[in-house]
Design an enzyme around this catalytic site. Sequence first.
Site, PDB file in Angstrom:
ATOM      1  N   ASP A  67       0.790  -1.234   0.000  1.00 45.01           N
ATOM      2  CA  ASP A  67       0.000   0.000   0.000  1.00 45.01           C
ATOM      3  C   ASP A  67       0.823   1.286   0.000  1.00 45.01           C
ATOM      4  O   ASP A  67       0.681   2.129  -0.877  1.00 45.01           O
ATOM      5  CB  ASP A  67      -0.918   0.026   1.228  1.00 45.01           C
ATOM      6  CG  ASP A  67      -1.877  -1.157   1.262  1.00 45.01           C
ATOM      7  OD1 ASP A  67      -1.731  -2.060   0.437  1.00 45.01           O
ATOM      8  OD2 ASP A  67      -2.766  -1.161   2.125  1.00 45.01           O
ATOM      9  N   CYS A 121      -2.698  -7.860  -2.232  1.00 40.17           N
ATOM     10  CA  CYS A 121      -4.072  -8.320  -2.014  1.00 40.17           C
ATOM     11  C   CYS A 121      -4.931  -7.999  -3.239  1.00 40.17           C
ATOM     12  O   CYS A 121      -4.825  -6.919  -3.819  1.00 40.17           O
ATOM     13  CB  CYS A 121      -4.655  -7.674  -0.773  1.00 40.17           C
ATOM     14  SG  CYS A 121      -3.705  -8.001   0.727  1.00 40.17           S
ATOM     15  N   SER A 134      -8.292  -0.139   6.510  1.00 44.68           N
ATOM     16  CA  SER A 134      -7.660  -0.783   5.365  1.00 44.68           C
ATOM     17  C   SER A 134      -8.557  -0.655   4.143  1.00 44.68           C
ATOM     18  O   SER A 134      -9.781  -0.493   4.258  1.00 44.68           O
ATOM     19  CB  SER A 134      -7.421  -2.260   5.683  1.00 44.68           C
ATOM     20  OG  SER A 134      -7.159  -2.994   4.511  1.00 44.68           O
TER      21      SER A 134
END
Length: 626
Positions: A179, A261, A539
């Site tokens: 991220d 992810c 998140s």
Amino acid sequence: MFLGHYWSHRAFTHAVSLQQLNHDTMDKANLEKQFGRTSEEARYLSFQHSKPGSGLNKYSSTLTREHDFPAAQAMLYAAGVPNEHVLKTYPQVGVASVWWEGNPCNMHLLDLGKEVKRGIEAQEMLAWQYNTVGVSDGMTMGGDGMRFSLQTREIIADSIETVTCAQFHDACVTIAGCDKNMPGAIMGMTRTNRPGIMIYGGSTKPGYSKLLKKEINITTALEAHGAYIYDNLRNPADPSQTKEALLSDIEKGAIPGQGACGGMFTANTMATAIETLGLSLPGSASTPASSPEKMRECKKVAEAIQVCVEQDITPRKCLTKRSFENALVMMMALGGSTNGVLHLLAMATTAEVELTLDDFQRVSDRVPFIADLAPSGKYLMKDLYEIGGVSSVQKLLIAAGMLDGSTITVTGKTLAQNVESWPSLTQGQEIIRSLDNPIKATGHIEILYGNLAPDGSVAKITGKEGMKITGRARVFDKEHALDDALNQGQIPRTENLVLIVRYEGPKGGPGMPEQLKASAAIMGAGLKNIALITDGRYSGASHGFIVGHITPEAAVGGPIAVVRDGDLITIDAETHRIDMVDVSEEEVKKRFETWVPPRMPVTRGVLAKYARLVGDASKGAVTDLF
């Protein structure tokens, strides 16, 4: 608005900072004279370089021309420069990978960097690999390690700025996986403003549960934990399977290998935004990590960085108000992470482009949410890749007049030219809805203001949980207190509750940790009567009725600091409000009379430095706006 105590505490904090710098007696004018700058001016160290047209090695030639720096030239020969012709004429390109082992998002980036290096050297340029640090959000989620995550964005930017400038690199290729890697990479390249391109490491494939006999992913593991705690984890096809066996099977199968992810979580949100901003090649955001095409992208980047050097295409030429507007459009259309707000604000601040929370609301109001992607939907990035990918969505939105196709990109072409020959979205696919049949007529990101968030907050509301909730406050000082309550089954199903987690902002955390563990546990437990709000973050995998980035944060005296259990809270996405509806301004002032600023949890080390330097979330939580 209840800002009196907030501003008095800010003044106190500023005074303390000045004392620690031995400038407590200086006024603003003296400080500006001392440091040679004004508050309106952004100034970086100026580096000598060759005049335009004298060669592509405009920065590195400072070290390699004639014999001005013989020791530097000796070091370069020792590092592998083969001869004087190469030393004197080849541009030098840094290849910065956010690589480390032990995290699937990043473990393959060194290999991508080696492929980039080979490609650059084939273009008659020198390539120097180095790497920066990172933190695995998935591994640190719910623990104190998460406090180190956001500040790695600044460390990555600092590292890239440091190596690029100190080593006199002419250009930079960054390779990011998780991220914070991506905004950090862009911020570092933007500070130096030399030709640069980012490669996204790509998404992982879906996982698979042998017991449930279906595809799963990281969110499955987190939500299964909530179901496990509330005794909801079961396999309807085989009731004999225990919840322990199911959770163990999910843990083993959720992530099959390398890559970030797979949903429209923060990594894919930022990769999509950066491709739209023009700083990565078409297709980069949606190409899977393990695909041969990702390796081919590395070779294409080597060719593209030569174009950038030749045409002097630098990050700030790509990062304009129009390109940021495009990034916001893609974020709303695809259902991107709330973290995208924080990171895009930080990137714009670095590029000196005016971007505010209100810009996000304005774009959200006009752009429909059309993507059935996780976490709120059922598809993953690999599914989008198979029907054309992010570039095909860009093509759709350019045709609809929602994206400005005239912005420049690192290919030397405009965004519209990049996707002109790209295939349109596959006919009959169900992942991307038509613009006249959206999941939600407007975007999912809502910017909320009110007496609980005078400077703003960021909500992720897809409409599936409704657009408004009123409930009694249940207050938790720190995320672990809520996690403990959830683990003990103390959150009831019988009444509307607004769960408040505070002292988790950039300064108060410190580090503004993500709170996916709590939000996922709530979803997994099937608690439909809950809203979750915080001065921290969520998140990109979080979903539900959630509001984060509340500013001012509790630690600096924001109103969230004096909310009490039982206060009635209303969150209304339609009016963009978040308020304590039964607490008067007089009552808030009274509560602040007895409020004591919290003791800093750390006073030394990297988190202490971060807490001292970091700004508020409404401006991107950057650390270099003094």
